[in-house]
Design a protein around this motif. Sequence first.
Motif, mmCIF file in Angstrom:
data_model
loop_
_atom_site.group_PDB
_atom_site.id
_atom_site.type_symbol
_atom_site.label_atom_id
_atom_site.label_comp_id
_atom_site.label_asym_id
_atom_site.label_seq_id
_atom_site.Cartn_x
_atom_site.Cartn_y
_atom_site.Cartn_z
ATOM 1 N N GLY A 105 0.562 -1.539 0.429
ATOM 2 C CA GLY A 105 -0.147 0.275 0.314
ATOM 3 C C GLY A 105 1.486 1.294 -0.137
ATOM 4 N N ALA A 106 2.170 1.058 0.352
ATOM 5 C CA ALA A 106 3.057 2.257 0.856
ATOM 6 C C ALA A 106 3.529 2.680 -0.323
ATOM 7 C CB ALA A 106 3.914 1.966 1.388
ATOM 8 N N GLY A 109 0.027 3.181 -4.408
ATOM 9 C CA GLY A 109 -0.968 4.530 -3.809
ATOM 10 C C GLY A 109 -2.723 4.072 -3.215
ATOM 11 N N GLY A 147 -3.670 0.268 1.965
ATOM 12 C CA GLY A 147 -3.133 0.762 1.360
ATOM 13 C C GLY A 147 -3.640 2.206 0.886
ATOM 14 N N GLN A 148 -4.795 2.657 1.738
ATOM 15 C CA GLN A 148 -4.813 4.453 1.911
ATOM 16 C C GLN A 148 -4.660 4.984 2.585
ATOM 17 O OE1 GLN A 148 -8.520 5.873 1.467
ATOM 18 N NE2 GLN A 148 -8.764 4.681 0.343
ATOM 19 N N ILE A 150 -1.405 4.402 5.044
ATOM 20 C CA ILE A 150 0.032 3.908 4.741
ATOM 21 C C ILE A 150 0.636 4.525 3.460
ATOM 22 C CG2 ILE A 150 2.650 2.582 4.475
ATOM 23 C CD1 ILE A 150 0.660 2.501 7.371
ATOM 24 N N PRO A 151 0.975 5.986 3.514
ATOM 25 C CA PRO A 151 1.231 6.390 2.223
ATOM 26 C C PRO A 151 2.813 6.591 1.448
ATOM 27 C CG PRO A 151 2.745 7.568 4.113
ATOM 28 C CD PRO A 151 2.171 6.754 4.974
ATOM 29 N N PRO A 152 2.123 6.280 -0.049
ATOM 30 C CA PRO A 152 1.570 7.660 -0.426
ATOM 31 C C PRO A 152 0.029 6.936 -0.587
ATOM 32 C CG PRO A 152 2.464 6.121 -2.467
ATOM 33 C CD PRO A 152 3.166 5.697 -0.954
ATOM 34 N N SER A 153 -0.395 7.687 -0.924
ATOM 35 C CA SER A 153 -2.109 7.320 -0.617
ATOM 36 C C SER A 153 -3.486 8.414 -1.854
ATOM 37 C CB SER A 153 -3.048 7.648 0.225
ATOM 38 O OG SER A 153 -4.620 7.530 0.839
HETATM 39 NA NA NA Z 1 -0.524 3.649 0.342
#
Ligand code: NA
Lengths: 431, 311, 167
Positions: A105-106, A109, A147-148, A150-153
Amino acid sequence: MTELILLIGMTILMILVGFPLYVSFGVGGLAMMLAMEMNSGFAIPAIFTNLNSFVLMAIPFFIFAGGIMTASGLSSRIVEFANAMVGRFKGGLGVVTILSSALFGAISGSSASAVATIGMTIMPQMEKYGYKREYATALVACSGLLGQLIPPSIPMILFGMLTNTSVAGCFLAAAGPGILIIIAYAIINYIHCRRHPEIKVEPSHGPKESVKQAALATRRSGLALMMPILVLGGIYGGVFTPTEAGCVAAVYAICVGLATRKLNMKGFIKAAEETASIEGAIVFIMAFIMIMSRLFTYERLPEAIADAMLDLTNNRIILLLLINLFMIVMGMIMDDISSMLIVAPLLYPLFMKLGVSPFQMAAILAVNQGSGQMTPPVATNLFTAARVSGIPVTAFVRDCIPYLVFGSLPVLLLVTFIPEISLWLPSLIMN
Amino acid sequence: VPGSALARKWRAGGVAPADTLDDDCLKKWCSLVAEKTGGKIKIDSYPAEQLGPYRDQFDNVVRGVQESGLLPLSPEFDKRLQAGYTIYLAQTWAEGRKIYAPGGWMFKLLEPIFLELGVKPLGFYFMGMDGFGTTKGPVVLPEDVAKLGIKVRTWNPADRLFFQEMGAQTVDIAFSELFTSLQTGVADAQDNAPLITYTFLRDVTKYYTDTNHLFEPLVLMVNLELWENLPEDQKKALQAAADESLAWANAKAEATADEYMKKMADMGIKVTRLTPEQRAKWFEYGKKSWKKFEEVIGKETMDIIRKNVTK
Amino acid sequence: MKEFITKTIKYLHIAEDAGRIFTIVTMTALVFIQVVARIFFKWSSPAMEEAARFIMIWSIFIGAVVSTREDSHIKMGGIFKREPGVLWFELLSKLVCFGFLCVFVYWSYEFVAHSLRRNMSSIVLGVPLAVVHSTFLVTGVLMAIHTLYHLFDSIGQVARYYKGARS
Ligand code: NA
Ligand code: NA
C-alpha cells in the motif's frame, strides 16, 4: 439554496441509479448553473486552472509506479519478506497479509490494487496452511484499507488538492491511524487463529536456519523494500516534493524491473496505458466536481451546512459523531474517491469551525472512507477480493465484521477524538 | 449576460485571508457602494480565494461570471501585465503609491491593457512589498544567498531571474506544499510580503529580510461591459467608493506591514531591516535581472520602466 | 460506409493508445530529469515543470477518452439488474452522456476560441495556451464519437432483445 440542495439530491440519485460519475456531476453542475442563471463560460477555464497543477501529477506517478511494481513481480517479494519475518509465529501468515498490504500500500497508492496484488500472491499460501478461503479473502479485503492509510495515498493527494493542504502532511496524518489499524488487525487475527487450531504454522528450522532464511528473503526483497524508504525518506528528508517522489518511485520501479529482468516491453506499455486510463477516469470526475464545489461556494453552501449543524447542537462530540455517521453512509453508497471528492469541500468549513485541523480531517476522512470500501452495497475492496479469490462476497462478508467492528470503528473514533493520533507523525517528522 | 447581474447581488472576490486589511478594504468598498448607490447595488465579498484561484477570478471578471474583485495581476491573460511584477519597480511605499495612483505612470501603462481585456480598473491596493523569508541566515546582502547555499522558492519569472542573477538555486513549488518544503528543506527560502509570510509560514521561518524587491499591487476591478451599462451616477458612486476605501486601506498598509514584521520578531524570527545602502546592493541585482526580464515583457514595456524607474 | 467507420475507429484506437503511452512516459522523463538536475547539478527550470503539467492535462483527457471508449468510466452498480431494464438504462445513460459531451464540446470550443482571440500564451514557455486549451475540444469530440458509437450499439441491443423476445 433549496434549488441547490434539490440538484445535489438529483446528482446523487443519478450516481446511485448507475450513471457514470462524470456525467452525474457534469449534468448536476450544468443544472445548477442554469438554476443560478450563471454564465457557463467559467466552467472550462476553472477546470483548466485546477488541473494545471504540479501537485496533481503525483496521482499518475504513483499509479504508474504501482503498475510497474506489479508488472515486475515486486509484490511477491514483499510477501516473501514479510513471511520470513513473522511467518513462523501463531497466526503469522495472517500478519504477513496485513504487513504486505501495508508495505505494498505504501508504494501502490491505492487500496484496490493492493487488494488485487496481495490477494493473488498470498491466498493460495494461506489455504495451504489451513486458513479457510472465506477468512483469507476477508482478511485481504480488509487489509486493503492500509493501502490508503500508509503513504502514498491517492485519496490523500485528492484531499490536499481540494482543500489546499500539504500532501506531504496529509500522508503522515493518515499513517498514524494506519499503524493503529495494523496493530488492531494483528490482534483480531491472532484471536481468530487461536480459535481455529486447524491453522498450521510453518515448522521452525531452528534459529540458525531461520536467520539464514530471513537474510535471504531480505536480500531478495531488498530492492522492493527500498522503494518506500526512497519515497518517504526522500519526501521527509527534504530531497523532493510528494509529486517528485512519485516520479522517482516510477523510475526506480522501472530500473528494478529491468535489473531483475522481470519487466518487459509489454508490461511497461501496459502499465503506461493503464496509468493514463485510471488517472483519466479519476481526474475527469474531479474536474466536474470542482465546478460543482465552486458553485457551492458561490451560494455559500458549505458555510450554510456548517451553520445548520452548529444550530442543531453545540456539543462537539455529538457533532463529530454525526459527521462520521453521515460519512459512513456516504462510504456505504459510494467508492472512496467519489465520497472524498464530495465530502472534502462540503465539510471543510464545518471541520474548521469545530477546531479540527486540516491534517486531522484528512486522517478522519481516510479511515472513514477507506473503511467504506468494505461496507456494502458499494464495497470496492470486497468486490476486488471476491474476484481474486473466486468466491462471492456473501460468502466472506461475515468474516469481515470483526475487522470492521473491532478494528476500523475503534480507530475511527480514536482518530476523531484524539488529534494526537493524526498529528504526532507530522509534528515528529517535520519538525 | 452581465446585464442580468444588475438585478441580483454582485460578487467580489479577494485573495487574502478573512479579516486582514485586504479583506477589510474589499468589505469597506462593498458597504460604501451599497451606501452611495442607495442600496441599488449590493455586493457580497468573498475572501481567501473562496471564489477560486485568483487567475480564475480574473478570468471570471473578464467574462462577467463574477462582477468584481480585488485581485493580483494575472499575466496569463496578457504578458504585458507582468510589468507589474518588475523587480524594484518601487523601493518605498511612497514611490509605489505614486506610480500606481490614477495618473501615475504605472496606472497609465496598465489601464489600457485592462480595458482591452474587458475589465474596468477602479484603483490599486498594495498588499505589501515582498521580503525574503528563510530558514538559513541571517541574509543581509545578496551575496549571502549564494554563500549560505540557499535554495529559493520563486513564484514568477521576475523573482526567479532576480535570485538566479545572484547565483542562487531556485525551485518551483506549489504554495500548498511550501510550508512542508521549508520544513523538510526542499526549499530554504521564499519571497512574499510580511502578511503572507506571517500568516502562512511563520512557524517555519527563522529569518526575514525586508528586501522590498517586489511591490505587490492588487487591482480593484469590475467587469467592463457591466460597468459600461451602468447609469452615470452609479459609476460615480462605485468609483467614489473605490477611491475612499482604497485611500483608507493604502494609508494603513505600510503600518500593517510593519506590524506583521513586529509580530514576526516577537515570536523569535530574526527580522532584518535593511539600510538604504544595503538595499542598493539588492537593487543592483534587480537592475541586472531586467535584461533577461525584457524577454518576458517585451522591449517596449521594459524601456518605459527603465525610463521611469531610473529617473 | 461501415468499413470506413470501422477503419476510423481502429486508427483512433491506435492514436489514443500511443497518446497514453507518450504522455505518461514524457511526463515521467521530464520530471525525473528535473529532479536529477536539481539535486546533482543545482539546476532547475520552470519550463520543464510547465511542459510536464501541460502534458499531464493531455494525458488525463486522453485517459478519459479511452475510459469512454472502453465504457469503463467510474460508476455505481446501478439499480437495474435484469433485461430489459438494464438495456434501456444503458441506452438512456449513453444518451445523457452524449448530450452532456456535446455541451462539453461546445464549452471547450468557446474556450479555445477565447484563448486564440486573446492570443493567450503560457507564462514560462511562452507557447500559445491554445496548445493545451485545445485538449478539451479534441478529447471532447473523441469522447462524443465513442459515446455515439456505444449509443448505436445500445440501440442495437435493445432492438435485438425485443426481436429475440418475439421469436
Ligand atoms: Na498507499
Ligand atoms: Na461502501
